[in-house]
Enzyme design. Structure first.
Site, PDB file in Angstrom:
ATOM      1  N   ALA A 195       0.794  -1.236   0.000  1.00 47.51           N
ATOM      2  CA  ALA A 195       0.000   0.000   0.000  1.00 47.51           C
ATOM      3  C   ALA A 195       0.832   1.296   0.000  1.00 47.51           C
ATOM      4  O   ALA A 195       0.649   2.150  -0.884  1.00 47.51           O
ATOM      5  CB  ALA A 195      -0.987  -0.040   1.166  1.00 47.51           C
ATOM      6  N   ASP A 255      -3.969  -2.851   4.015  1.00 49.70           N
ATOM      7  CA  ASP A 255      -4.233  -2.113   2.773  1.00 49.70           C
ATOM      8  C   ASP A 255      -5.293  -1.040   2.945  1.00 49.70           C
ATOM      9  O   ASP A 255      -5.289  -0.030   2.254  1.00 49.70           O
ATOM     10  CB  ASP A 255      -4.620  -3.075   1.652  1.00 49.70           C
TER      11      ASP A 255
HETATM   12  O1  MRU Z   1      -0.991  -7.449  -3.385  1.00 48.34           O
HETATM   13  P1  MRU Z   1       0.082  -6.748  -2.620  1.00 48.34           P
HETATM   14  O2  MRU Z   1       1.396  -7.452  -2.667  1.00 48.34           O
HETATM   15  O3  MRU Z   1       0.193  -5.278  -2.987  1.00 48.34           O
HETATM   16  O4  MRU Z   1      -0.428  -6.797  -1.101  1.00 48.34           O
HETATM   17  C1  MRU Z   1       0.359  -6.213  -0.109  1.00 48.34           C
HETATM   18  C2  MRU Z   1      -0.171  -6.396   1.246  1.00 48.34           C
HETATM   19  O5  MRU Z   1      -1.202  -6.989   1.462  1.00 48.34           O
HETATM   20  C3  MRU Z   1       0.578  -5.729   2.352  1.00 48.34           C
HETATM   21  O6  MRU Z   1       0.501  -6.466   3.537  1.00 48.34           O
HETATM   22  C4  MRU Z   1      -0.002  -4.326   2.603  1.00 48.34           C
HETATM   23  O7  MRU Z   1      -0.077  -3.606   1.412  1.00 48.34           O
HETATM   24  C5  MRU Z   1       0.800  -3.559   3.582  1.00 48.34           C
HETATM   25  S1  MRU Z   1       2.334  -3.043   2.882  1.00 48.34           S
HETATM   26  C6  MRU Z   1       3.194  -2.159   4.020  1.00 48.34           C
END
Ligand code: MRU
Length: 337
Positions: free
Chosen positions: A59, A229
Site C-alpha cells: 500500500a 491495505d
Molecule cells: O498485493 P500486494 O502485494 O500489494 O499486497 C500487499 C499487502 O497486502 C501488504 O501487507 C499491505 O499492502 C501492507 S504493505 C506495508
C-alpha cells in the site's frame, strides 16, 4: 533498505524520482529474489502499468508511485486523466487514492508538483520509521514473530510497516526469529520478505501458508505483526488474502495480533470492513505456479487478493502516532488522538 549485490551492499529505496530525466524508478519486484532489476517509467501510463502489473506493490509503495505518476501526468498536461488512470489500477489499498487526491489538491493550489510529491514521500518514510520505533517497544528479546505477505521496505518507500519494528529490534541487538507465511498465490512472503530479512541478517523460516496454526498451537509463535491495505473507522481492516485466518488462529492460541500501518492507510470515510472493495486478480495466478500449470486443464479458480479481518481480532494498530486500539480508530477522524 540494504540490497546485497555480489559483495557490495547498496542502500536503495523501492521507488524514486529522477528529476533530471523526469522519470520514476522502481526495484522490479516481479523479478525478486532471482535478479535485482530496475524498471523506469517515463509516462504516467507506465507508472499505472507498474502498479497494475505489481512491479511495485504494497500500500504505501503504491502511494509513493502514484504521487510520482501524478508529477509525470502534470508534465504531460493530463492531470485529470492521470488521476483517473492511476486510481483504476488496484482498488483495495487506500494509500493509492489518498496519494492521488493529495496531488490533485497540491496541483490545484498551485504548488510545485515535484516538491509536493517529495514531501509526501518524505512523510511516508518518516511514518514508517516511527512505526518501527513504536513497534520495537512491543518486541522482547527472544521473540518469535509471524508475518504474512510482504509489509517490508519493498512495500513502502523504506523500512516497511510490519517489518520496521523487527528491523529496529534487530538493530538494537534483540534476538528475534521471524516466521514468514509463503503467501500464495504470488508468494510475496517467500520471495520478498525472506529476501529483505536475509539482506538484514534477521533469522527466519518460510512456512507454507497452512502451517501457521501448527506452529501457533505448539507455542512457537509469540506475536503476529502484519500490514494493512485499508482500515475502516471501526478498526476492521483489509490485508493480503489469508490474513483473516491467521488472526482467528492467533486469538484461538492467545497470541497478540498487531497491524502496522501509517495513517495514509486509514479510510475514515467508511464505517466498517464491509465497505472495502476487494480486488479479484486473474485465476491464472492460482492455476499456475511460476509459469507451470499445476491444475488440470479445464479447472477454474477464484483469486481474491485480500480479505477483511474484523477489529475484534486486533490487539493494536502500530502507527506513526503510537499504538492505537481498534475501538479508538474513529478518534482519528474526530482528531482527538
Ligand atoms: O498485493 P500486494 O502485494 O500489494 O499486497 C500487499 C499487502 O497486502 C501488504 O501487507 C499491505 O499492502 C501492507 S504493505 C506495508
Amino acid at each position: 533498505m540494504k540490497v546485497k549485490i555480489g559483495d557490495s551492499v547498496l542502500d536503495m529505496r523501492s521507488v524514486w524520482y529522477d528529476r533530471e530525466n523526469r522519470s520514476v524508478g522502481f526495484i522490479d519486484q516481479r523479478k525478486l529474489p532471482h535478479s535485482i532489476e530496475t524498471y523506469e517509467a517515463n509516462r504516467y501510463s507506465e507508472v499505472a502499468f507498474a502498479i497494475k502489473d505489481m512491479v511495485v506493490r504494497g500500500a504505501p509503495a503504491i502511494g509513493a508511485a502514484a504521487v510520482y505518476g501524478m508529477v509525470l501526468g502534470y508534465h504531460e498536461r493530463e492531470v485529470e486523466r492521470a488521476a483517473e488512470m492511476l486510481k483504476s489500477t488496484r482498488p483495495t489499498a487506500h494509500d493509492l487514492f489518498h496519494a492521488v487526491d493529495y496531488m490533485l489538491d497540491a496541483i490545484r493550489e498551485g504548488k510545485n508538483p515535484e516538491e509536493a510529491a517529495e514531501s509526501y514521500v518524505m512523510g511516508s518514510l518518516d511514518a514508517c520509521e516511527r512505526i518501527g520505533r513504536y513497534g520495537n517497544e512491543l518486541i522482547e528479546d527472544g521473540m518469535r514473530i509471524l508475518t504474512h505477505c510482504n509489509a517490508g521496505a519493498l512495500a513502502t518507500v523504506d523500512y516497511g510497516t510490519a517489518l520496521a519494528p523487527m528491523r529496529f529490534a534487530h538493530r538494537d541487538g534483540k534476538r528475534i526469529f521471524v516466521w514468514i507465511d509463503e503467501t500464495r498465490p504470488r508468494l510475496q512472503g517467500a520471495s520478498l520478505t525472506a529476501w529483505e530479512l536475509l539482506n538484514e541478517g534477521i533469522d527466519h523460516a518460510i512456512i507454507a501458508d497452512n502451517a501457521a496454526g501448527y506452529f501457533m498451537k505448539k507455542g512457537e509463535v509469540d506475536m503476529v505483526i502484519v500490514g494493512a491495505d485499508r482500515i475502516a473507522k471501526n478498526g476492521d481492516f483489509a490485508n493480503k488474502i489469508g490474513t483473516y485466518e491467521k488472526a482467528v488462529l492467533a486469538k484461538e492460541n492467545n497470541i497478540p495480533f498487531y497491524v502496522a500501518a501509517p495513517l495514509s492507510t486509514f479510510d475514515l470515510s467508511i464505517d466498517s470492513g464491509d465497505d472495502i472493495v476487494i480486488e479479484e486478480r486473474s485465476e491464472n495466478e492460482v492455476l499456475y505456479a511460476q509459469d507451470c500449470r499445476i491444475a488440470p486443464e479445464g479447472s477454474k479458480a477464484r483469486n481474491p487478493a485480500f480479505d477483511v479481518t474484523p477489529a475484534r481480532y486486533v490487539k493494536g494498530f502500530i502507527t506513526e502516532k503510537g499504538i492505537i486500539e481498534p475501538e479508538d480508530v474513529w478518534k482519528l477522524k474526530a482528531n482527538v488522538l
